[in-house]
Design an enzyme around this catalytic site. Structure first.
Site, PDB file in Angstrom:
ATOM      1  CE  LYS A  22      -3.080   0.557   3.464  1.00  0.00           C
ATOM      2  NZ  LYS A  22      -3.030   1.874   4.157  1.00  0.00           N
ATOM      3  CB  SER A  23       3.804   2.294   2.009  1.00  0.00           C
ATOM      4  OG  SER A  23       3.216   2.194   3.269  1.00  0.00           O
ATOM      5  NE  ARG A  27       6.088   6.729   0.808  1.00  0.00           N
ATOM      6  CZ  ARG A  27       5.243   6.441   1.800  1.00  0.00           C
ATOM      7  NH1 ARG A  27       4.210   5.626   1.579  1.00  0.00           N
ATOM      8  NH2 ARG A  27       5.386   6.964   3.006  1.00  0.00           N
ATOM      9  CB  SER A 168       5.018   9.822  11.783  1.00  0.00           C
ATOM     10  OG  SER A 168       4.139   9.882  10.677  1.00  0.00           O
ATOM     11  CG  ASP A 322       0.396  -0.125   9.537  1.00  0.00           C
ATOM     12  OD1 ASP A 322       0.094   0.734  10.386  1.00  0.00           O
ATOM     13  OD2 ASP A 322       0.717   0.163   8.372  1.00  0.00           O
ATOM     14  CE  LYS A 349      -0.224   4.014  13.018  1.00  0.00           C
ATOM     15  NZ  LYS A 349       0.514   4.712  11.971  1.00  0.00           N
ATOM     16  NE  ARG A 353      -5.085  -0.269  13.136  1.00  0.00           N
ATOM     17  CZ  ARG A 353      -4.430  -0.069  12.009  1.00  0.00           C
ATOM     18  NH1 ARG A 353      -3.116   0.042  12.015  1.00  0.00           N
ATOM     19  NH2 ARG A 353      -5.072  -0.022  10.858  1.00  0.00           N
TER      20      ARG A 353
END
Ligand code: S3P
Length: 447
Positions: A22-23, A27, A168, A322, A349, A353
């Protein structure tokens, strides 16, 4: 609303095709859409979060299309040339799209409004607002730092040096993306290493990214603005955060063997796999190679009876940020106590969570304690009971895909089945999760 139920199953075997990371997918679309020319992307995750990024980049002036051959192609407008979107950018559930794009547009002299679903609208944006204000952007945000949010970038973006107050990658990336249109060099200092896909992919797109190791082990990551990104091709590897679900499922079923091919597994993303090894899982990393500038491997996970509880090193947290919901499911089945600390970020998140995991596990009969930034789970070496029929009929998932998938995996080992209130958000990151897990041997159905 789409409730799902997961029943106990025996061994899991197979070689599932895990969707793209996903990341890296976010990008690839963003950076491709910042070049002038054509960039071709294969293996893109076609999850809702990534599709929000594609739509947003179109709103900013890029052309993005999927060809019949399954490849995605972007045609960009170039750094400095993003256009003011005609309508607000709708970001759905996606914090990564939102924070990175706030950085990108905040470095351009345009006015952009971001909206999102109720989960995203509750998430803090101050962490990107603060550095972007230093770079000259101005904000109007709901309750000071929430969506809907409007950002106006300055005519001349100021290059800054900024020390991250939280570990982060999203904040680091937002600042670097704003820095792409600044005059001069923007530097982000991070004390703990977070995922570095932005740095790696910007380099692959021809940007000179400087990384310096400082005396205390921190890193200073610098980009000089107003360089052109060069179009190219990206072959997106598979997502270690999605692969974590079949990996834990295999680890929990004795006799299982699952091969997860082509997984992006640098030391910035491998914490869950190292922790599963510490707990006694047989995990083999084979066929190591580099793809799209990323370290990639095939991972074979074999289930060998009960795992053991461990203390998770807090230094490992950013590399598995995650994965704590799914690790908590493994811990709930392990023999002994698992201590997880340094988890403050889990509170902000897609859901809180820590709370959602703790409440769901308690409803399944697990003995645990939770603090502001820690969770301790006492396993008995056997899977917990599961959800008692009738009482607490559903695990609450609070629009959080990873909470939903984690409890469905737990349901594959508990005597009582586990139902979740809503599986819809799974499509944000892992659209074929149910089908893929069932092909491996799980029993997950719509209720
Ligand atoms: C991401 C960074 C992480 C992670 C998120 C994706 C990214 O967030 O939780 O799912 O692509 O940069 P933080 O960097 O805010 O921890």
């Amino acid at each position: 609303m789409n409730a799902l139920i997961s029943h106990k199953t025996k061994i899991l075997t197979g070689r599932p095709r895990i969707p793209g990371d996903k990341s890296i997918s976010h990008r690839a679309l963003m950076f491709g859409a910042l070049t002038i020319g054509e960039t071709m992307i294969s293996g893109l995750l076609e999850g809702e979060d990534v599709l929000c990024t594609a739509q947003a980049m179109r709103g900013l002036g890029a052309k993005i299309e999927k060809s019949p051959d399954g490849l995605w192609r972007t045609y960009g407008v170039g750094i400095g040339n993003l256009q003011t979107p005609e309508t607000p950018l709708e970001m759905g559930n996606s914090g990564t799209s939102t924070r990175l794009l706030i950085g990108l547009v905040g470095g351009h002299p345009i006015k952009t409004t971001f909206t999102g679903d109720s989960s995203l609208s509750g998430r803090p944006m101050k962490r990107v607002i603060t550095p972007l204000e230093m770079m000259g952007a101005t904000f109007e945000a709901t309750d000071g730092d929430k969506l809907p949010l409007t950002v106006t970038g300055p005519e001349d973006t100021l290059a800054i040096e900024y020390r991250l107050p939280v570990a982060s990658a999203q904040v680091k990336s937002a600042i670097l993306l704003a820095g792409l249109n600044a005059r001069g060099t923007t530097t982000v200092i991070e004390e703990k290493p977070t995922r570095d896909h932005t740095e790696k992919m910007l380099s692959a797109f021809g940007i000179d990214v400087q990384i310096e190791t400082l005396e205390n082990g921190a890193s200073a990551i610098s980009v000089t603005g107003q360089q052109d990104l060069q179009p190219g091709a990206v072959d997106v590897p598979a997502d270690p955060s999605s692969a974590a679900f079949p990996a834990v499922a295999a680890a929990l079923h004795e006799g299982s063997e699952v091969t997860l091919a082509n997984i992006a597994i640098s030391d910035r993303r491998n914490g869950l796999y190292l922790t599963l090894q510490d707990m006694g899982t047989d995990i083999e990393f084979t066929n190591k190679r580099i793809q799209a500038g990323e370290e990639v491997a095939d991972i074979i996970v074999r289930g060998h009876g009960p795992l053991k509880g461990v203390d998770v090193d807090p230094a490992r947290v950013p590399s598995m940020i995650d994965e704590f919901p799914i690790l908590a499911m493994a811990a709930a089945c392990a023999d002994g106590t698992t201590k997880m600390t340094g988890l403050a970020e889990l509170r902000v998140k897609e859901s809180d969570r820590l709370l959602m995991v703790a409440e769901g596990l308690k409803a399944c009969g697990v003995n645990l304690e939770m603090g502001e930034d820690w969770l301790t789970i006492h396993g008995t070496g056997k899977p917990p009971r599961g959800l008692k029929p009738g009482a607490n009929a559903f695990i609450q998932t609070a629009l959080d895909h990873r909470i939903a998938m984690s409890f469905l995996i737990l349901g594959s080992v508990t005597d009582e089945p586990i139902s979740i209130d809503d599986g819809t958000p799974i499509a944000t990151s892992f659209p074929n999760f149910v089908k893929l897990m069932n092909e491996l041997g799980c029993d997950i159905k719509v209720l």
